[in-house]
Design a protein around this motif. Structure first.
Motif, PDB file in Angstrom:
ATOM      1  N   GLU A   1      50.322  21.609 -49.071  1.00 35.48           N
ATOM      2  CA  GLU A   1      51.613  20.948 -48.852  1.00 35.48           C
ATOM      3  C   GLU A   1      51.868  20.742 -47.361  1.00 35.48           C
ATOM      4  OE1 GLU A   1      53.629  23.775 -52.063  1.00 35.48           O
ATOM      5  OE2 GLU A   1      55.058  22.450 -51.093  1.00 35.48           O
ATOM      6  N   THR A   2      51.668  21.802 -46.609  1.00 33.96           N
ATOM      7  CA  THR A   2      51.996  21.753 -45.184  1.00 33.96           C
ATOM      8  C   THR A   2      51.011  20.917 -44.379  1.00 33.96           C
ATOM      9  OG1 THR A   2      52.780  24.002 -45.457  1.00 33.96           O
ATOM     10  CG2 THR A   2      52.573  23.206 -43.194  1.00 33.96           C
TER      11      THR A   2
ATOM     12  N   GLY B   1      50.119  17.337 -46.783  1.00 38.44           N
ATOM     13  CA  GLY B   1      51.224  16.524 -47.270  1.00 38.44           C
ATOM     14  C   GLY B   1      51.224  16.267 -48.758  1.00 38.44           C
TER      15      GLY B   1
ATOM     16  N   GLU C   1      45.656   9.738 -47.904  1.00 37.29           N
ATOM     17  CA  GLU C   1      46.971   9.212 -47.521  1.00 37.29           C
ATOM     18  C   GLU C   1      47.166   7.752 -47.914  1.00 37.29           C
ATOM     19  OE1 GLU C   1      48.098   9.940 -43.506  1.00 37.29           O
ATOM     20  OE2 GLU C   1      47.956  12.111 -43.738  1.00 37.29           O
TER      21      GLU C   1
END
Lengths: 510, 289
Positions: free
Chosen positions: A418-419, A422, A323
């Motif tokens: 994706e879920t 992210g 992230e």
């Protein structure tokens, strides 16, 4: 976004919601860091129902964090759920093999559960317990792909409990490849369009164009390629990735490392030499110090945004997708580059292909097993089954430092990334498509899983290092390796090595 | 009465046998077996491991490299250690602080320090190359070229173990009698003359001891190589200890590694004995004269 992926995302979210609400009536295990328990023989609920009070489980594993951290985490959970005493011994990688092997050879039941590199199966197989049929039938194990089930087996018996899937693949900076300015620059310098490398010659060319220039505009120079080049630091895997398409002919069966019939080493044949020549040539496009990069350096170089391309295991890709990464969602994955000329050892000639010969290298992979002499096999297999249950694995996959990578069919669903993580859809698509492509590739290479694999690979790494440093030419270096391999085979016995190597060839030629 | 003497000696002898002789005898036994990953246990391989060793050019190259590395680093450590000891021997400002400061490298763990030095030498991310560039010297391929990597290993060894030499030589200097120095001053000898004719000769025996202790330690160099270079690039920094580690621990050739270790032990014992004799003849006799 692709419609199928959108539907999968919706389905995934609804399944997760359903599981979560369904679990509302059952006991809640979310305090263990999972999203929801998945019912079954290995679930939190099923393990919670067991009582191992007064019994002790001894586990040997790698140092923290890679594999060592999830081992310890799930050991603590297992201890809390079952009442067992679980001792975890963490060992640095360099000592792991001998710390497992010496108790085996001396007949001590020092450890019940073992975590180690799956390529050591050729050495460890006489000392491992077969995975009981009941554990082979659990839903999580049924979802393990054929490739990784194959790695767990030895002469038709499942001896390793699959908990990780590893392979080498190409990672590259998608933002640079799609940048019109960079495309124009590449066209100007080479006269061709900038494309994701399809061959290792292409890879070296792209790397050489984009080396020692600031293509990301951060004021610091960038470089073309980061590779694992440090001897004794899994460099042999990087080298095999480069060699495979030149030496693993799609139409020639019967061995990549050796000719299975004669057990003659093939490491100094022209395909291998070509791969080494290109490996040595690529050094010009590496960052300063890149010719002595270990795996950690490679991860930080690509994952930190210093280099355009890299290839090895998942770690660098996952690092890039953290992230807080400055290059999050600016990377993509692809199957390893191939070769248009492939050495045919049967005819003794180079064969030319219009479409590059792409070889998937399924290398290394952490695995686990239970010692045959363990007096706690029931508890040991319960621990492994719990470790690798669906809920734990989905949680572990999201923590890069754990070193657990996709190995079940469900892990190749882009919607998950994706879920849950992210990732941009395009990144998730290239990642899962690449991994799935490796898993189903018609031309695959596996590690040399024979007795004494450490010695074979140590010899190979030393020879490659000599060529890299200029001490010897690629041909001289690999001739030396071939001579050493011949001596090792003679010492162990050709039949013994052949018997083990036949298991590897069976995986490659299936 | 005399027999009772042996009873009192027995515990000590047993400890000696258990601690020193048993492992040595066991290693000798292992070296005559072919114990490895596929032939576990103590079979009888005769002298096969020793015959194999004879043709192992990588081992002999590593031995030569080690000799060069250990002799050069110990010599430099001696010179630097002596200089530092002379510096803080006399009454200078912050003498106590400097004594403690000089000992810091020796008190740190070799593996940890090697990791830190590896970071310092890192050619892309380390701080050393930017400093060299700022000084106009230019970035150096510290760990990726043979000569530089060898120099890097030397630098770490010298940095880590010069304090040991300093400590021994400072203790020697502090134990010297003051009369010869007074006599030299009365005779009008300057600092250089005093050092050459009084200090250095009187430090002969201590110097030999310090050099030998360091030479024994330097001949076992392993951690620095393991962490810093893994013996590379190529085999440019591979020492005997590291090579034995690879054969024994990585390749799991227990019998062969035992033969390598014993041969190495004999070679080092002979070499260090000869070095000790030469040093005593050179340095201690001068002191007597």
């Amino acid at each position: 976004m692709n419609t199928i992926t959108a539907l999968k995302r919706a389905l995934y979210a609804s399944v997760a919601f359903g599981l979560a609400t369904g679990m509302a009536t059952a006991e809640d295990y979310s305090q263990y860091g999972i999203k929801a328990d998945v019912p079954g023989m290995c679930s939190f609920e099923a393990i919670d129902a067991k009582d191992y009070t007064g019994r002790t489980l001894n586990i040997i594993t790698h140092a923290i964090p890679v594999i060592g951290e999830p081992t310890a985490l799930h050991a603590r959970q297992f201890q809390e759920l079952t009442g067992a005493t679980v001792n975890v011994v963490h060992v640095p990688f360099g000592d792991l093999f001998q710390r497992i092997m010496i108790p085996f050879q001396t007949g001590q039941a020092a450890y019940d559960v073992l975590f180690y590199g799956s390529l050591w199966l050729g050495d460890f197989n006489p000392y491992l317990a077969e995975v009981p049929a009941a554990y082979q039938e659990v839903a999580g194990m049924k979802e393990v792909t054929e490739t990784y089930r194959g790695i767990a087996g030895w002469q038709g018996r499942m001896l390793q409990y699959t908990m990780d899937g590893d392979r080498h693949y190409l990672k590259y900076r998608s933002d640079v490849f799609s940048n019109p300015e960079m495309q124009a620059l590449f066209r100007e310098k080479t006269g061709r369009e900038l494309t994701v490398p399809a061959t290792w010659e292409d890879y070296n060319e792209v790397a050489s164009v984009f080396t020692n220039m600031d293509w990301d505009g951060d004021g610091a120079p960038n470089f073309g390629t980061a590779e694992v080049t440090k001897r004794d630091d899994l460099m042999f895997s990087a080298f095999i990735s480069r060699v495979a398409p030149y030496a693993k002919h799609p139409n020639v069966k019967g061995g990549f490392f050796f000719d299975l019939e004669t057990m003659t080493p093939l490491v100094n044949t022209p395909g291998w030499v070509r791969g080494l020549e290109l490996f040595v040539a690529a050094q010009a496009a590496m960052p300063p110090g890149g010719t002595s990069f270990g795996l950690g350096d490679e991860i930080f170089s690509f994952g930190g945004g210093q280099t355009l391309m890299s290839y090895s295991w998942d770690d660098a890709f996952i690092q890039a997708m953290q992230e807080d990464s400055p290059i999050r969602n600016k990377v993509a994955a692809a199957i390893l580059p191939g070769a248009k000329e492939v050495w045919n050892r049967k005819t003794g000639q180079w064969d030319t292909f219009d479409e590059p010969n792409r070889v998937a290298y399924v290398t290394w992979g952490w695995t686990s097993a239970v010692a045959k002499d363990s007096a706690n096999q029931d508890m040991a297999f319960d621990y492994l089954c719990f470790f690798a249950n669906e809920a734990n694995t989905l949680a572990d996959l999201q923590i890069g430092r754990f070193g657990i990578n996709p190995y079940r069919d469900t892990h190749f669903d882009p919607a998950f990334y994706e879920t849950e993580m992210g990732w941009d859809a395009a990144v998730a698509e290239t990642y899962t498509a690449t991994l799935k492509g490796i898993d189903t590739a018609p031309n695959q290479v596996f590690d040399l899983r024979v007795p004494g694999v450490g010695e074979f690979m140590s010899s190979l790494a030393a020879g490659v290092a000599r060529a890299q440093s200029g001490e010897q030419s690629p041909q001289e270096a690999l001739d030396g390796v071939a001579a050493e391999w011949t001596a090792i085979v003679d010492r162990i016995g050709a039949d013994r090595v052949r018997e083990a190597y036949a298991n590897v060839v069976a995986l490659e030629d299936r | 009465m005399y027999r009772q003497k042996y009873i009192f000696l027995l515990p000590g002898l047993l400890v000696l046998v258990a601690v020193i002789l048993f492992p040595l005898i066991f290693t000798i036994r292992v070296s005559f077996s072919s114990w490895d990953v596929y032939n576990p246990g103590l079979n009888n391989a005769g002298g096969a491991m020793y015959a194999r060793l004879w043709d192992d050019s990588r081992y002999w190259e590593a031995l030569w490299r080690l000799s060069l590395l250990s002799l050069s680093t110990v010599l430099i450590q001696y010179v630097l250690g002596f200089a530092l000891a002379l510096l803080v021997w006399r009454d200078i400002a912050a003498r106590r602080f400097l004594r403690v400061l000089f000992l810091v490298p020796m008190m740190t763990t070799p593996v940890v320090m090697s990791v830190i030095w590896r970071t310092i030498f890192h050619e892309s991310l380390g701080p050393l190359n930017p400093i060299l560039e700022a000084l106009g010297i230019g970035a150096q391929p510290w760990l990726s070229q043979a000569t530089h990597a060898f120099a890097a290993v030397m630098i770490v060894e010298i940095w880590q173990w010069t304090p040991f030499m300093f400590l021994l030589l400072l203790a020697g200097l502090l134990s010297l009698p003051s009369e010869p120095f007074l006599a030299a001053r009365v005779d009008g000898a300057g600092p250089v003359r005093t050092f050459l004719s009084v200090t250095f000769p009187m430090m002969g025996a201590i110097s030999v001891g310090a050099i030998l202790i360091r030479a024994i330690e330097a001949s076992k160099i392993m951690e620095t190589v393991y962490v810093l270079t893994s013996g590379g690039p190529g085999t440019a920094t591979e020492t005997v200890s590291y090579y034995i580690y690879i054969r024994g621990m990585r390749d799991f050739q227990i019998g062969y590694a035992a033969a390598l270790s014993l041969t190495y032990l004999v070679i080092m014992a002979v070499a260090l004995t000869l070095i000790a004799k030469a040093l005593i003849r050179l340095m201690v006799r001068e002191a007597r004269a």
